[in-house]
Design an enzyme around this catalytic site. Sequence first.
Site, mmCIF file in Angstrom:
data_model
loop_
_atom_site.group_PDB
_atom_site.id
_atom_site.type_symbol
_atom_site.label_atom_id
_atom_site.label_comp_id
_atom_site.label_asym_id
_atom_site.label_seq_id
_atom_site.Cartn_x
_atom_site.Cartn_y
_atom_site.Cartn_z
ATOM 1 N N TYR A 88 0.857 -1.186 0.000
ATOM 2 C CA TYR A 88 0.000 0.000 0.000
ATOM 3 C C TYR A 88 0.892 1.235 0.000
ATOM 4 C CZ TYR A 88 -4.064 2.914 0.808
ATOM 5 O OH TYR A 88 -5.034 3.866 0.680
ATOM 6 N N ARG A 142 -8.342 10.139 -9.123
ATOM 7 C CA ARG A 142 -7.585 10.924 -8.137
ATOM 8 C C ARG A 142 -6.852 9.948 -7.215
ATOM 9 N NH1 ARG A 142 -7.623 12.446 -3.137
ATOM 10 N NH2 ARG A 142 -9.482 11.189 -2.726
ATOM 11 N N LYS A 160 -5.747 -2.398 -1.616
ATOM 12 C CA LYS A 160 -6.701 -2.293 -0.506
ATOM 13 C C LYS A 160 -7.269 -3.658 -0.134
ATOM 14 C CE LYS A 160 -7.329 2.248 0.391
ATOM 15 N NZ LYS A 160 -7.781 2.998 1.536
ATOM 16 N N GLU A 231 -13.233 4.223 -3.949
ATOM 17 C CA GLU A 231 -11.859 4.623 -3.659
ATOM 18 C C GLU A 231 -11.322 5.566 -4.729
ATOM 19 O OE1 GLU A 231 -8.451 4.626 -1.308
ATOM 20 O OE2 GLU A 231 -10.295 3.524 -0.910
ATOM 21 N N ASP A 232 -10.784 6.696 -4.307
ATOM 22 C CA ASP A 232 -10.020 7.605 -5.165
ATOM 23 C C ASP A 232 -10.780 8.091 -6.393
ATOM 24 O OD1 ASP A 232 -7.987 7.573 -3.387
ATOM 25 O OD2 ASP A 232 -6.645 6.301 -4.533
ATOM 26 N N ASP A 254 -13.996 5.344 1.144
ATOM 27 C CA ASP A 254 -12.882 5.318 2.087
ATOM 28 C C ASP A 254 -12.193 6.671 2.210
ATOM 29 O OD1 ASP A 254 -11.219 3.821 3.914
ATOM 30 O OD2 ASP A 254 -9.630 4.016 2.443
ATOM 31 N N ASP A 255 -12.124 7.438 1.131
ATOM 32 C CA ASP A 255 -11.465 8.749 1.180
ATOM 33 C C ASP A 255 -12.235 9.714 2.078
ATOM 34 O OD1 ASP A 255 -9.466 8.109 -0.917
ATOM 35 O OD2 ASP A 255 -11.243 7.979 -2.169
ATOM 36 N N ALA A 295 -11.164 14.604 0.688
ATOM 37 C CA ALA A 295 -10.581 14.043 1.904
ATOM 38 C C ALA A 295 -10.627 15.059 3.032
ATOM 39 C CB ALA A 295 -9.149 13.595 1.637
ATOM 40 N N ASN A 401 -0.709 11.851 1.037
ATOM 41 C CA ASN A 401 0.074 10.730 0.518
ATOM 42 C C ASN A 401 0.460 11.000 -0.925
ATOM 43 O OD1 ASN A 401 0.003 8.898 2.751
ATOM 44 N ND2 ASN A 401 -2.155 8.527 2.317
#
Length: 548
Positions: A88, A142, A160, A231-232, A254-255, A295, A401
């Site tokens: 990850y 993203r 993930k 995700e993203d 999750d973000d 986020a 990150n």
Amino acid sequence: MTIVLTPYWKDGVQKLKMAPQPPPKPAHGLTPPALDDNVHAIRTLTQFRSKTSGLEKYIFLSMLKHENEEMFYKLCLENMAEFTPIIYTPTVGEACQKWSQIYRRPEGMYISIKDKGKILPILKSWPKLDDARISVVTDGSRILGLGDLGVNGMGISIGKLSLYIAGAGIRPGSTVPICLDLGTNTQKYLEDPLYLGARHNRVPEREMTEFMDEFMNAMAVTYPKLLIQFEDFSTDNAFRYLERYRNKYPLFNDDIQGTGAVVLSGFLNAAKLSSEASGQPLTSQRILFFGAGSAGVGVAMQLMSFFTLQGLSEQEARERIWLVDSQGLVFDARGKMAEHKKYFSRKDYNGSPITDLLDIIEYVKPTALLGLSTTANAFHSGVLQAMASLNPRPIIFPLSNPVHLSECSFSDAVKHTNGTVLFASGSPFPEQRDPTTPNKTLYPGQGNNMYIFPGLGLGAIIAKVERVTDSMVEASSLGLAHSLTEDERKADLLYPRVERIRDISAIVAKEVIRAAQKAKVDRATQLRTMSDSQLVALIKGKMWNPSV
């Protein structure tokens, strides 16, 4: 070989099915005479450590997972702190950027905009339809702080789900990595002859929404027991599709929610230490967010729970949070702004725009500074010193990150606050010596979402939830915050040690199940009569373990 039969219900009738079996050993003569699993684990780990770059290690582990999945997860569980940064963040970021160059074999599903109108039969081609329980879905728009990577974002879905398996014991065969190919706006990928995705710009919002509606309906029909993690997605789409589907399907983003939950957990522990040092109540915390994307706003929404848990109203909680975006302090009189920023836009400031972070800190006087901007070194020495001058123990969370986009490093935070900082980052940093106490080591917290989403997903799956509620996400955060051992608290750790991830996930899953029961969104209603100890035992009993 022992055959294990497990009961299940179908159409109101109890039946038996054979439990998954470990792969058979090769026949005698097909392996060296002295091959031993324990020795081979040492051999494999030595090979892994011989690789000289993070990307080489990532490729090695990808091949190991394909060739010997049991050994991959055995080594992962035994070396979590060493393996997590490879499978990850931060290494997965580089792997995604180079996905089309390092691609070797099919893994996961790619659903293209060209598949619109025929998504259902494509999803039904997945080889383990009945086993599917958890899917991570990205559109690659993203990825981390790296921008629009198109189908190269598949590495995030795969990474993930590897953490779901390692961190919560979800069975490998029940995971479904998915990347949606809706085009990319990154020209270098469109010009790259090795790029694996569609060679056109991203489709407009209306066409994407039509595609997403068909995709989500097809997912529900194909995989009726599936939990979906978004995700993203780009900021606007992340909020748009979470709100569009969250009350219709069991899913979370999750973000927005996972990041918020893990930061809330670390902040709860940091705020206690900060308030002890200042002598001020927990309600006196003032939080400044540097970064106002999906986020940042998602974390801000979650951190409102910190204040409401202390007895404040929603309005009082909102008044203790400030946002900073690329144009400076976010306030109403500044003019037009993105919809997701409006909730936290300040109504109590009418002056000229404040754009310099130091000036904003002087105005707000925050106790906590959180970075979700992907702006490297935004928390420079002057910023860190300003925070230390305002607070005996300043809370500094540079959460962007990967590492090279973090707002500051742990070493700089320690140096410029003289070791008083309460620190958590999005990516891992090495420990530091305390500048004021010889032989004392300071440990950085890492607000890694892997503390939250494996347990959240496991709890949701075991409870068979109809949807994922805000109360379940908050419960996951509180479960994590309360999972520290006495030794971890004595060391001023904000998060538990990642080596305990299975125990942590069991605690988080238990709290998630209880929250689902309270919200009455659980379909496994027989769990309601269990005591907490019985429920934790059941959760741990459900966790898959490698057989080697």
